[in-house]
Design an enzyme around this catalytic site. Structure first.
Site, PDB file in Angstrom:
ATOM      1  N   GLU A 179      31.154 -87.397   4.124  1.00 24.42           N
ATOM      2  CA  GLU A 179      32.496 -87.877   3.733  1.00 24.42           C
ATOM      3  C   GLU A 179      32.558 -89.398   3.803  1.00 24.42           C
ATOM      4  O   GLU A 179      32.205 -89.954   4.852  1.00 24.42           O
ATOM      5  CB  GLU A 179      33.553 -87.271   4.656  1.00 24.42           C
ATOM      6  CG  GLU A 179      33.658 -85.766   4.510  1.00 24.42           C
ATOM      7  CD  GLU A 179      34.684 -85.131   5.444  1.00 24.42           C
ATOM      8  OE1 GLU A 179      35.363 -85.869   6.182  1.00 24.42           O
ATOM      9  OE2 GLU A 179      34.792 -83.899   5.438  1.00 24.42           O
ATOM     10  N   HIS A 202      39.850 -84.545   3.038  1.00 22.23           N
ATOM     11  CA  HIS A 202      40.031 -84.329   4.478  1.00 22.23           C
ATOM     12  C   HIS A 202      41.480 -84.659   4.893  1.00 22.23           C
ATOM     13  O   HIS A 202      41.717 -85.571   5.691  1.00 22.23           O
ATOM     14  CB  HIS A 202      39.035 -85.182   5.274  1.00 22.23           C
ATOM     15  CG  HIS A 202      38.787 -84.671   6.664  1.00 22.23           C
ATOM     16  ND1 HIS A 202      37.570 -84.735   7.292  1.00 22.23           N
ATOM     17  CD2 HIS A 202      39.620 -84.082   7.567  1.00 22.23           C
ATOM     18  CE1 HIS A 202      37.658 -84.226   8.506  1.00 22.23           C
ATOM     19  NE2 HIS A 202      38.902 -83.815   8.697  1.00 22.23           N
TER      20      HIS A 202
HETATM   21  C1  DGY Z   1      40.676 -83.244  13.247  1.00 24.24           C
HETATM   22  O1  DGY Z   1      41.727 -83.229  13.849  1.00 24.24           O
HETATM   23  O2  DGY Z   1      39.601 -83.047  13.802  1.00 24.24           O
HETATM   24  C2  DGY Z   1      40.763 -83.575  11.810  1.00 24.24           C
HETATM   25  O3  DGY Z   1      39.820 -82.897  11.076  1.00 24.24           O
HETATM   26  C3  DGY Z   1      40.604 -85.055  11.627  1.00 24.24           C
HETATM   27  O4  DGY Z   1      39.270 -85.367  11.668  1.00 24.24           O
END
Ligand code: DGY
Length: 325
Positions: free
Chosen positions: A261, A280
């Site tokens: 990513e 994401h």
């Molecule tokens: C998390 O809270 O782990 C989300 O995926 C942000 O990285």
């Protein structure tokens, strides 16, 4: 050592939150790329959950006592190494459960109702110029949703999915989900993959779940099935998924997380018409990000002040981590 402990803060912080931090520590506000240069005196690090806390960084931070992740995931740290160095790892569970579950429902609808193609059909002018509409979608009601990982987020997805008439199966290390989930059926992973119309991943990324879904698992899935992922990209062997999508072995994938990513230009996943990709955004709402920030700051401030933090992934190290070095 200065009167206030030094902390490195590698996420953008609004002024009022910075004021809270400045009351308990001497904070350096930096970008993730600058962290390495500010660690020599740091006792705390507040960083995005995907930020890799490498041994090299830890070697540069001999006074570090706490890594406070802005996020629920903690695959960015090696817990055994953190234990060896007596560094507390904190995260933000709970406050993002609803946002991630909501997004998962959105992803189910993207898969079932041609939402992405339909929006592009209008905005790209194809509707106005009389071109044929995208193919019909299909109902969620009656389909089987297979949830891999039945913790907080998996359960919140199940609660929402009921309202759409989905049937629900889950796979986790425990077989009984307990009261309130009697309508959800535990299945072994292979059985779930064979039976589900949608497979949605909600597990932590650990050595055990790395590439949990690879060639063999994709081969078990139904030809019309969709794979959804809001957990961590490496839970799927992405190269295997690309092949399965190209060959029509499964119908499609909706992915909020990828192995790399952002994906490098030319990544084959980017050009597949049956891969719907999001950047994401599981926790990306104003309310949820504010709650995550509040919890991440409380975790950091607590450890730096010698108090147990509200959330700690490795409480066994706390008795050491709470003391200044
Ligand atoms: C998390 O809270 O782990 C989300 O995926 C942000 O990285």
């Amino acid at each position: 050592m200065s009167a206030l402990p030094v902390a490195v803060v590698a996420i953008p912080i609004p002024a009022e939150v910075a004021a809270r931090l400045d009351a308990v520590c001497s904070a350096h506000y930096v970008t993730p790329g600058e962290v390495a240069h500010h660690l020599a005196k740091a006792e705390g690090l507040l960083c995005p959950a995907p930020f890799p806390v490498t041994n090299q960084l830890l070697d540069a931070a001999p006074h570090l006592r706490v890594v406070s992740n802005f996020g629920v995931g903690f695959n960015n740290v090696d817990l055994a190494e953190m234990e060896r160095r007596n560094i507390a790892v904190c995260n933000t569970p709970g406050v993002l459960t609803g946002a991630v579950a909501d997004l998962t429902i959105g992803m189910l609808l993207m898969a079932s109702r041609q939402l992405v193609r339909s929006a592009a059909y209008v905005s790209g002018g194809a509707w106005s110029s009389g071109q044929p509409a995208p193919p019909l979608g299909f109902d969620l009601a009656g389909k089987l949703l297979g949830l891999v990982g039945f913790g907080r987020i998996g359960r919140a997805v199940a609660e929402r999915a009921r309202a759409f008439g989905l049937r629900i199966a889950y796979h986790d290390t425990f077989e009984s989900a307990g009261p309130g989930f009697e309508d959800c059926t535990w299945l072994p992973l292979g059985g779930l993959l064979q039976a589900a119309d949608f497979v949605s991943l909600h597990t932590n990324l650990t050595p055990e779940t790395h590439h949990l879904i690879g060639n063999d698992e994709l081969a078990l899935m139904r030809p019309g099935a969709w794979l959804l992922n809001t957990s961590r990209g490496p839970v799927i062997d992405q190269a295997a998924l690309v092949e399965a999508l190209k060959n029509g072995q499964i119908a499609g994938a909706v992915l909020d997380v990828l192995e790399t990513e952002p994906p490098p230009p030319g990544d084959p996943i980017l050009s597949l018409p049956n891969a719907i990709l999001l950047p994401h955004i599981g926790s990306a709402t104003v309310e949820t990000r504010a709650a995550m920030l509040d919890l991440a700051v409380r975790n950091l401030a607590a450890v730096l002040s010698g108090q147990p933090p509200p959330e700690c992934v490795n409480p066994g190290v706390l008795s050491h981590a709470l003391q200044r070095r």
